[in-house]
Enzyme design. Sequence first.
Site, short mmCIF file in Angstrom:
data_model
loop_
_atom_site.label_atom_id
_atom_site.label_comp_id
_atom_site.label_asym_id
_atom_site.label_seq_id
_atom_site.Cartn_x
_atom_site.Cartn_y
_atom_site.Cartn_z
N LYS A 114 -1.13 16.93 -1.87
CA LYS A 114 -1.28 16.69 -0.44
C LYS A 114 -2.80 17.35 -0.04
O LYS A 114 -3.29 16.79 1.07
CB LYS A 114 -0.17 16.92 0.06
CG LYS A 114 0.90 15.72 -0.06
CD LYS A 114 1.82 15.84 1.11
CE LYS A 114 2.52 14.73 1.02
NZ LYS A 114 4.24 14.47 1.72
N LYS A 196 2.79 6.47 -8.52
CA LYS A 196 3.94 6.19 -8.08
C LYS A 196 3.78 5.51 -6.65
O LYS A 196 2.85 5.42 -5.79
CB LYS A 196 4.65 7.51 -7.66
CG LYS A 196 4.67 8.13 -6.31
CD LYS A 196 5.74 9.03 -6.19
CE LYS A 196 5.42 9.71 -4.61
NZ LYS A 196 6.50 10.23 -3.81
N LYS A 199 4.75 5.80 0.52
CA LYS A 199 4.82 5.02 1.93
C LYS A 199 3.50 5.69 2.38
O LYS A 199 3.00 4.89 3.36
CB LYS A 199 6.15 5.38 2.49
CG LYS A 199 6.31 6.96 2.99
CD LYS A 199 7.57 6.96 3.79
CE LYS A 199 8.75 7.99 3.31
NZ LYS A 199 8.25 9.33 3.22
P1 ATP Z 1 4.96 10.49 1.02
O1 ATP Z 1 3.94 9.23 0.70
O2 ATP Z 1 4.91 10.52 2.73
O3 ATP Z 1 4.57 11.58 0.46
P2 ATP Z 1 6.97 9.33 -0.50
O4 ATP Z 1 7.07 7.98 -0.30
O5 ATP Z 1 6.47 9.75 -1.79
O6 ATP Z 1 6.38 9.83 0.81
P3 ATP Z 1 9.21 10.98 0.19
O7 ATP Z 1 9.58 11.21 1.52
O8 ATP Z 1 8.44 12.04 -0.65
O9 ATP Z 1 8.45 9.64 -0.20
O10 ATP Z 1 10.55 10.80 -0.79
C1 ATP Z 1 11.67 10.67 -0.21
C2 ATP Z 1 12.47 10.47 -1.53
O11 ATP Z 1 12.44 9.17 -2.07
C3 ATP Z 1 12.70 11.48 -2.61
O12 ATP Z 1 14.09 11.74 -3.16
C4 ATP Z 1 11.86 10.89 -3.69
O13 ATP Z 1 11.97 11.57 -5.01
C5 ATP Z 1 12.07 9.64 -3.52
N1 ATP Z 1 10.97 8.66 -3.93
C6 ATP Z 1 9.74 8.62 -3.23
N2 ATP Z 1 8.71 7.74 -3.92
C7 ATP Z 1 9.68 7.08 -4.99
C8 ATP Z 1 9.17 6.24 -6.11
N3 ATP Z 1 8.13 5.94 -6.10
N4 ATP Z 1 10.02 6.00 -7.14
C9 ATP Z 1 11.44 6.61 -6.77
N5 ATP Z 1 11.70 7.57 -5.95
C10 ATP Z 1 10.89 7.79 -4.88
#
Ligand code: ATP
Length: 333
Positions: A114, A196, A199
Amino acid sequence: MDDKKIIFSGIQPSGTLTLGNYLGAIRQWVNLPKDYHCIYAMMDMHTITVRQTPAELRRRTLELLALYIACGINPDENTFFIQSHNPNHAELAWVLNCYTYMGELQRMTQFKDKSSRHAENINAGLFTYPVLMAADILLYQTDYVPVGKDQMQHIEICRDIAQRFNAVYGDVFKIPEGMLPKVGANIMSLQEPTKKMSKSDPNPKAYISMLDDMNVIAKKIKSAVTDSEGVVEYREGDDTKAGINNLLSIMSSVTGREIDDIVKDYAGRGYGDFKADVAEAVVEKMKPIRAEFDRLVADKQYLLDICKKGAESAGRISQRTLNKVYKKVGFVI
Ligand code: ATP
Ligand code: LTN
C-alpha cells in the site's frame, strides 16, 4: 458470556466487495456452526489509512452491513457493529503499539504494497494498521479469525504481540488462530491471474463486484485472461495455468463441487463452454444476494439499529479485556 468459542472478523468499507471478498471471507462466515459466538465488524478506522471521500465512506459502511446480511449472516444470531462505535479498539491499539516493534511492522507485505501504491500518503496509521487489527481481535478473546490468505500475516503478528504481552503479564489474551476456506482463499484477478483480485484495482475488468449487473458479471468472466493451451485442467503453481486455475477455484467455491469433478465435465471441450458455465454459476449465486441487498439497503434505520445494538454488546464484551490490560500495565482504574 457462555463458553462458546469466539469468532471475530471484519472487512474495510474501502470499496464495493468483490467475489474474492465473498469467497475468501464472508462465505465461510455464513457456514460457521451455530456453536460459535460470532462478531463481525465494518472496519472504518482501518479504511482511513487510505484517503477517503467522507460521504462515500459513510454510505459504504452501511452497504457493507447490508451485504453481510444479504449473504446470509443473520443479525439476530450474530453481532454486527461499526469499529469506530467501540472506542476500546483505539484504546487497546495504543497500548499494543508500545509492545510492537518497528522492525516487525516494516516487514508487513500489505504495508509495503500500500505504501508503494499510495506514495503520496505513507501515514503512520498505514504503518500501525496491524496493531489496530491485533486490538480488534484480542479485545474479544477471539478463538478463530476467518479471513482470506492475504490476511494470514496480520494474524501472525497479532499472535506474536499477544504472546509477548502474555509473557510479561500472564494470561491476558487468548491466542487466536486464522481460519482459511478450503477453496477460494485466494481468488485472483481476472486480467492478471497471478495477482489477487482486489476491490481497489484500477481496472474494473479485473474484479467482479458483488453489485455489478448480472450481464456485466458474465461479460467479465467471459473475457477473463486464460492461456492458449485450450485444456481445462488444474495445475497448482503453474503460472501459465493461473487463469484456468482461478476459474476452476471460483466454480468449485460457488457450486460446492470438487475441482477434479468439474474438470471431468470439460474433457475435450474448449474454454468458451467452460467460461459460459462459470459465468452462469456465479450469476446464479449472486442474483439472490443482490436482490436482498437492494431491499435491505433501502431501510437505513433498520441497519442503524443493528449497529447500535451491536456496538453496545461489543463494548460490553471488550471492556473486560481492556480493564484487565489497563490494570496489568499499571494504569489507575
Ligand atoms: P483493498 O483492495 O482495499 O486492499 P481487498 O479487496 O483486498 O481490499 P480487504 O478488505 O483487504 O479486501 O479484505 C477483506 C477480506 O476478504 C479479507 O478476509 C481478505 O482476506 C479477503 N479477501 C480479499 N481479497 C481476496 C481474494 N482475492 N481472495 C480471497 N479472499 C480475499
Ligand atoms: N485487515 C483486514 C480487515 C480487518 C480485520 C480485522 C479482519 C481489520 N481488522 C480483524 C479480521 C479481524 C482486511 O481484510 N484487509
